[in-house]
Scaffold this active site. Structure first.
Site, short mmCIF file in Angstrom:
data_model
loop_
_atom_site.label_atom_id
_atom_site.label_comp_id
_atom_site.label_asym_id
_atom_site.label_seq_id
_atom_site.Cartn_x
_atom_site.Cartn_y
_atom_site.Cartn_z
N LYS A 1 0.85 -1.19 0.00
CA LYS A 1 0.00 0.00 0.00
C LYS A 1 0.88 1.23 0.00
O LYS A 1 2.07 1.18 0.31
CB LYS A 1 -0.95 0.02 1.20
CG LYS A 1 -0.28 -0.03 2.56
CD LYS A 1 -1.31 0.06 3.67
CE LYS A 1 -2.02 -1.23 3.95
NZ LYS A 1 -1.18 -2.21 4.69
N LYS B 1 -4.05 0.76 -2.62
CA LYS B 1 -3.70 -0.66 -2.60
C LYS B 1 -3.77 -1.23 -4.02
O LYS B 1 -4.83 -1.18 -4.65
CB LYS B 1 -4.67 -1.45 -1.72
CG LYS B 1 -4.55 -1.21 -0.23
CD LYS B 1 -5.50 -2.15 0.51
CE LYS B 1 -5.46 -1.95 2.00
NZ LYS B 1 -6.40 -2.88 2.70
N ARG C 1 -9.01 8.21 3.89
CA ARG C 1 -8.55 8.07 5.27
C ARG C 1 -9.52 8.73 6.23
O ARG C 1 -9.93 9.87 6.04
CB ARG C 1 -7.15 8.68 5.43
CG ARG C 1 -6.11 8.02 4.56
CD ARG C 1 -4.72 8.48 4.92
NE ARG C 1 -4.34 8.02 6.25
CZ ARG C 1 -3.08 7.83 6.64
NH1 ARG C 1 -2.09 8.06 5.79
NH2 ARG C 1 -2.81 7.43 7.85
N ASP D 1 -10.40 -13.03 8.63
CA ASP D 1 -9.17 -12.34 9.02
C ASP D 1 -9.43 -10.99 9.69
O ASP D 1 -8.60 -10.09 9.64
CB ASP D 1 -8.27 -12.14 7.80
CG ASP D 1 -6.82 -11.88 8.19
OD1 ASP D 1 -6.33 -12.53 9.13
OD2 ASP D 1 -6.17 -11.03 7.55
N HIS E 1 -9.00 -9.12 12.49
CA HIS E 1 -8.20 -9.23 13.71
C HIS E 1 -8.11 -7.88 14.43
O HIS E 1 -8.72 -6.88 14.01
CB HIS E 1 -6.81 -9.78 13.40
CG HIS E 1 -6.09 -9.04 12.31
ND1 HIS E 1 -5.65 -7.76 12.45
CD2 HIS E 1 -5.74 -9.43 11.05
CE1 HIS E 1 -5.03 -7.36 11.35
NE2 HIS E 1 -5.08 -8.36 10.47
N GLY E 2 -7.30 -7.85 15.49
CA GLY E 2 -7.24 -6.68 16.36
C GLY E 2 -6.63 -5.45 15.75
O GLY E 2 -6.76 -4.36 16.32
N LYS E 3 -5.97 -5.56 14.61
CA LYS E 3 -5.45 -4.38 13.95
C LYS E 3 -6.34 -3.94 12.80
O LYS E 3 -5.99 -3.02 12.06
CB LYS E 3 -4.01 -4.62 13.47
CG LYS E 3 -3.04 -4.83 14.64
CD LYS E 3 -1.60 -4.87 14.21
CE LYS E 3 -1.08 -3.51 13.82
NZ LYS E 3 -1.06 -2.54 14.94
N ASN E 4 -7.49 -4.60 12.66
CA ASN E 4 -8.45 -4.22 11.63
C ASN E 4 -9.67 -3.52 12.21
O ASN E 4 -10.73 -3.49 11.59
CB ASN E 4 -8.91 -5.46 10.84
CG ASN E 4 -7.87 -5.89 9.82
OD1 ASN E 4 -6.89 -5.19 9.57
ND2 ASN E 4 -8.05 -7.06 9.24
N TYR F 1 -12.77 -0.73 7.99
CA TYR F 1 -11.82 -0.84 6.88
C TYR F 1 -11.35 -2.28 6.79
O TYR F 1 -11.68 -3.13 7.64
CB TYR F 1 -10.63 0.10 7.08
CG TYR F 1 -9.87 -0.11 8.38
CD1 TYR F 1 -8.71 -0.88 8.43
CD2 TYR F 1 -10.34 0.45 9.57
CE1 TYR F 1 -8.03 -1.09 9.61
CE2 TYR F 1 -9.66 0.26 10.77
CZ TYR F 1 -8.51 -0.51 10.79
OH TYR F 1 -7.84 -0.71 11.98
#
Length: 457
Positions: free
Chosen positions: A166, A190, A236, A327, A329-332, A348
């Site tokens: 990205k 992306k 963003r 998928d 997860h905690g960073k998504n 996102y």
């Protein structure tokens, strides 16, 4: 021999504080500027680094910083280009800290004085654009195997978490630029995945993000641009743009908004982004120290509007079942940071993993109760999820039914959109079929969730 190093931390030209690092002891410290603490607009870096009280522990500061860095191949490239170890978090923040996610800049001046801090802040005054033509970008996409995509003009242009290729770009109408100085990026770009087992990821993510938005969930806006290679442009949510009144599609300023992901909110390292932080092997599958739905819902105590945030987290969890997104997860999932607390940021990284079949691991990032497989979801599993997250089961059943109804109505027509072309159409058609099948299945499950015997949970 000097072993203590300093970075000045700022936002929008205003000093926030000072990050210090003892290289010999591998010890981090952060101290807020006195003027920042007094400011009405002040915010904390993360809950574990509060504005008042005792100084944050070294580990908490390190975990916050480490979660700002890219992962996988992008991290390897950043370390190689900057000739530092990828385990050297301070060195990487020193190199990549101009525009990470959120509002902060980590300015690379190894000095403690007020004069040095003021000099560092001047680096942010002048707006700088480095134009990025479609032809140049297209060529770099085609050459990614030979030339690392994050490296442009001899430096790494990526300071975002995640594995996927990205770029951070400023979008002004049809023009794309790298932004420096006083300007910041407005979008993430992306290209298609290099993984041959996950074709048409641009169309996949565009479909899932657009479907969620049409279902009424807060989602980062997305568009597909063709160079002719398709790229996904994601607006963003940690930026706001002041547009020129004199020049069309010209950004005069971009304000950065502080956001943190769930790993930062929970003060855990990025390696805890999956609930099974040691993997799904037979000897470790019951170790579940990572980010879970139960831990996500524990953040409600920090939310500015907890009732609204509870509904958001519930919809986030149920959406992944509808999309087949194992998928998530905690960073998504991220949160905006305010002086009073946290507020959920738009969604996102929504994709249908299921469409790629057994080529991709199907275990879910977070369990519903004790269930990690999409096909094993049952009324009991969702009732157990409700118990662990303190969610009323009738509320869960209502939300799931409503979302399933919307998905059945919206998914088929979206799959027929002119936004997709060529072989992308077959992929999004398969995704729409899966979503509709899941919706029908989950409608039936929703009816049974309130009837599960509570004594069995």
């Amino acid at each position: 021999m000097i072993s203590r190093h300093v970075l000045h931390v700022s936002t929008g030209g205003t000093g926030v504080g000072q990050l210090s690092f003892d290289a010999r002891e591998d010890r981090y410290a952060f101290a807020y500027a006195a003027e920042w603490v007094k400011a009405r607009s002040a915010f904390f870096l993360a809950p574990a680094i509060p504005l008042s009280g005792d100084a944050a522990a070294s580990g908490a500061v390190h975990r916050f910083l480490e979660n700002l860095l890219p992962e996988g191949r992008a991290l390897d490239i950043a370390a190689i280009v900057n000739q530092v170890s990828k385990a050297n978090t301070f060195a990487l923040i020193h190199a990549l800290g101009k525009e990470p996610v959120g509002a902060l800049s980590f300015l690379a001046l190894n000095a403690d004085s007020e004069e040095a801090a003021r000099a560092a802040l001047k680096q942010e005054i002048e707006p700088i654009r480095r134009r990025l033509s479609h032809e140049e970008l297209s060529q770099r996409i085609r050459e990614r195997d030979a030339f690392p995509f994050p490296v442009w003009d001899g430096k790494v242009r990526l300071s975002l978490a995640g594995y996927q290729d990205k770029l951070q770009v400023l979008v002004e109408g049809d023009e794309l630029s790298f932004a420096d100085g006083a300007l910041s990026s407005t979008h993430l770009l992306k290209p298609e995945s290099l993984n041959p087992f996950t074709p048409h990821m641009v169309a996949n993510e565009h479909f899932c993000m657009t479907l969620a938005a049409r279902m009424g969930l807060p989602v980062a806006p997305v568009t597909i641009r063709r160079l002719p290679e398709p790229v996904l442009l994601i607006e963003r949510f940690d930026r706001t743009v002041l547009w020129s009144k004199e020049v069309e599609a010209r950004a005069e300023a971009v304000t950065r908004i502080h956001v943190i992901d769930a790993c930062q909110a929970l003060d855990v390292p990025s390696t805890f982004k999956y609930e099974r932080n040691l993997g799904a092997g037979a000897d470790v599958r019951d170790i579940r120290e990572g980010v879970s739905f139960e831990r996500l819902f524990s953040l409600l105590d920090m939310m500015v509007a907890s009732a609204k945030a509870r509904q958001f987290l519930l919809r986030f969890a149920l959406l992944q079942l509808l999309l087949g997104n194992s998928d998530a997860h905690g960073k998504n999932i991220s949160f905006r940071v305010q002086k009073e607390g946290l507020a959920p940021a738009p969604l996102y990284d929504l994709v249908c993993v299921h469409v790629y079949g057994d080529k991709i691991d199907g275990d879910m990032a977070m369990a519903y109760g004790d269930v990690f497989r999409m096909e094993d979801i049952s009324p009991f599993a969702l009732a157990d999820f409700a118990r662990r997250t303190d969610t009323p089961r009738p509320q869960l059943a209502r939300e799931l039914t409503k979302m399933a109804d919307l998905a059945l109505t919206l998914a088929p027509s979206l799959a027929a959109s002119d936004a997709y072309s060529g072989e992308e159409r077959a992929t999004v058609a398969r995704i729409a079929d899966y979503v509709c099948a899941q919706a029908r299945r989950l409608q039936k499950i929703a009816q049974e969730v309130p009837r599960v015997d509570a004594s069995l949970l």
